[in-house]
Write a protein that holds these residues in place. Structure first.
Motif, short mmCIF file in Angstrom:
data_model
loop_
_atom_site.label_atom_id
_atom_site.label_comp_id
_atom_site.label_asym_id
_atom_site.label_seq_id
_atom_site.Cartn_x
_atom_site.Cartn_y
_atom_site.Cartn_z
N GLU A 3 53.57 51.62 18.44
CA GLU A 3 52.31 51.39 17.74
C GLU A 3 51.40 50.47 18.55
OE1 GLU A 3 52.71 50.40 13.61
OE2 GLU A 3 54.32 51.86 13.37
N GLU A 4 51.99 49.55 19.31
CA GLU A 4 51.21 48.66 20.16
C GLU A 4 50.47 49.47 21.23
OE1 GLU A 4 52.00 45.25 23.51
OE2 GLU A 4 53.37 45.34 21.80
N TYR A 5 51.14 50.44 21.83
CA TYR A 5 50.51 51.32 22.81
C TYR A 5 49.33 52.06 22.18
CZ TYR A 5 49.63 55.20 25.96
OH TYR A 5 49.01 56.11 26.78
N VAL A 6 49.53 52.57 20.99
CA VAL A 6 48.48 53.31 20.28
C VAL A 6 47.27 52.41 20.07
CG1 VAL A 6 47.89 54.41 18.08
CG2 VAL A 6 50.07 54.94 19.20
N ALA A 7 47.50 51.21 19.61
CA ALA A 7 46.39 50.28 19.36
C ALA A 7 45.65 49.94 20.65
CB ALA A 7 46.92 49.01 18.71
N GLN A 8 46.36 49.80 21.74
CA GLN A 8 45.73 49.46 23.02
C GLN A 8 44.95 50.63 23.61
OE1 GLN A 8 49.06 48.31 25.42
NE2 GLN A 8 48.98 46.18 24.77
N ARG A 9 45.38 51.85 23.40
CA ARG A 9 44.80 52.99 24.10
C ARG A 9 43.76 53.77 23.31
NH1 ARG A 9 44.44 52.22 28.68
NH2 ARG A 9 44.48 54.39 29.27
N TYR A 10 43.64 53.52 22.01
CA TYR A 10 42.74 54.32 21.19
C TYR A 10 41.30 54.32 21.72
CZ TYR A 10 39.69 55.85 17.48
OH TYR A 10 38.70 56.51 16.79
N ARG A 15 36.79 57.19 24.24
CA ARG A 15 35.68 57.29 25.19
C ARG A 15 35.87 58.45 26.15
NH1 ARG A 15 35.73 51.54 24.65
NH2 ARG A 15 37.10 51.34 26.43
N ALA A 16 37.10 58.69 26.60
CA ALA A 16 37.37 59.84 27.47
C ALA A 16 37.06 61.14 26.73
CB ALA A 16 38.82 59.82 27.95
N ALA A 17 37.47 61.22 25.48
CA ALA A 17 37.17 62.42 24.68
C ALA A 17 35.67 62.57 24.48
CB ALA A 17 37.89 62.36 23.33
N PHE A 18 34.97 61.47 24.29
CA PHE A 18 33.51 61.52 24.14
C PHE A 18 32.85 62.10 25.39
CE2 PHE A 18 29.33 59.48 24.76
CZ PHE A 18 28.65 60.06 23.70
N LEU A 19 33.31 61.69 26.55
CA LEU A 19 32.76 62.22 27.79
C LEU A 19 33.02 63.72 27.92
CD1 LEU A 19 33.57 59.33 30.27
CD2 LEU A 19 31.33 60.00 29.38
N ALA A 33 44.40 62.20 16.86
CA ALA A 33 45.41 63.28 16.84
C ALA A 33 46.36 63.15 18.04
CB ALA A 33 44.72 64.64 16.84
N THR A 34 45.81 62.85 19.19
CA THR A 34 46.66 62.67 20.38
C THR A 34 47.63 61.52 20.17
OG1 THR A 34 45.14 63.63 21.98
CG2 THR A 34 46.60 61.93 22.81
N LEU A 35 47.13 60.41 19.67
CA LEU A 35 48.00 59.25 19.48
C LEU A 35 49.01 59.46 18.36
CD1 LEU A 35 45.36 56.50 20.20
CD2 LEU A 35 47.35 57.10 21.61
N ALA A 36 48.66 60.23 17.35
CA ALA A 36 49.64 60.56 16.30
C ALA A 36 50.78 61.38 16.88
CB ALA A 36 48.95 61.32 15.16
N TRP A 50 50.92 61.58 29.73
CA TRP A 50 51.20 62.45 28.60
C TRP A 50 50.01 62.49 27.64
CZ3 TRP A 50 51.06 62.48 23.41
CH2 TRP A 50 51.70 63.53 22.77
N ALA A 51 49.46 61.31 27.33
CA ALA A 51 48.34 61.23 26.39
C ALA A 51 47.10 61.94 26.95
CB ALA A 51 48.02 59.77 26.06
N TYR A 52 46.81 61.72 28.23
CA TYR A 52 45.65 62.40 28.83
C TYR A 52 45.85 63.92 28.82
CZ TYR A 52 43.91 57.93 30.58
OH TYR A 52 43.43 56.66 30.70
N GLY A 53 47.06 64.36 29.14
CA GLY A 53 47.35 65.79 29.13
C GLY A 53 47.18 66.39 27.74
N ASP A 54 47.67 65.68 26.74
CA ASP A 54 47.53 66.16 25.37
C ASP A 54 46.07 66.19 24.95
OD1 ASP A 54 49.14 66.70 22.73
OD2 ASP A 54 47.53 65.30 22.19
N LEU A 55 45.33 65.15 25.29
CA LEU A 55 43.91 65.09 24.95
C LEU A 55 43.12 66.21 25.64
CD1 LEU A 55 41.66 63.44 23.49
CD2 LEU A 55 41.39 62.19 25.64
N MET A 56 43.37 66.41 26.92
CA MET A 56 42.63 67.44 27.67
C MET A 56 42.97 68.85 27.21
SD MET A 56 40.48 65.93 29.52
CE MET A 56 40.26 64.18 29.36
#
Length: 159
Positions: A3-10, A15-19, A33-36, A50-56
């Motif tokens: 959960e700490e990782y999630v809070a730090q990376r949200y 912003r990456a998704a916004f771009l 959704a990616t962080l869930a 992993w998170a960037y891959g899931d988001l992209m």
């Protein structure tokens, strides 16, 4: 992932998704959704990759569907201080989003991952399932588009 990782990376993932999409509300939904999924993912090597891959993956066009990017106006409640501090002012945002929306989704993803998220070329290639040569080609295409846009938008010099 914790959960700490999630809070730090949200905020960064948002912003990456916004771009990628140009809409703060959609970007927030995609980052959440990616962080869930990250919280329930089995052991992953590098959580950021992993998170960037899931988001992209959310931006991979489906066959027969034309992609449209719409830019939602920023609202005080949608933009935090981190967005302003990171240089995401209104004029800059419009210029960047205009240039990004002109690119193919893969080219846009390469620029976002390599230049905004600071991934190495090999990591960007891994996230997008490309070889490093293709990443370099997409990067060159995107940077050329940015140079063209800046040339067009340069104010006239008066003598």
């Amino acid at each position: 992932m914790t959960e700490e990782y999630v809070a730090q990376r949200y905020a960064h993932l948002r912003r990456a998704a916004f771009l990628m999409c140009g809409d703060w509300a959609q970007a927030g939904e995609l980052a959440r959704a990616t962080l869930a999924r990250a919280l329930t993912a089995p052991d992953v090597g590098d959580p950021d990759l992993w998170a960037y891959g899931d988001l992209m993956a959310a931006f991979k066009p489906s066959h027969g569907r034309r992609e449209h990017v719409f830019v939602a106006p920023s609202e005080a409640g949608e933009r935090g201080a981190a967005d302003t501090d990171a240089g995401m002012g209104d004029v800059f945002t419009v210029l960047v989003l205009d240039a990004l929306r002109r690119l193919s989704p893969k080219c846009r993803a390469v620029l976002v991952l390599h230049h905004f998220c600071h991934l190495a070329v090999v990591d960007t290639a891994e996230v997008l399932g490309l070889d490093a040569t293709k990443v370099t080609e997409y990067e060159a295409e995107g940077l050329a588009a940015f140079a063209d846009l800046l040339r067009i938008t340069r104010p006239a010099v008066t003598a």
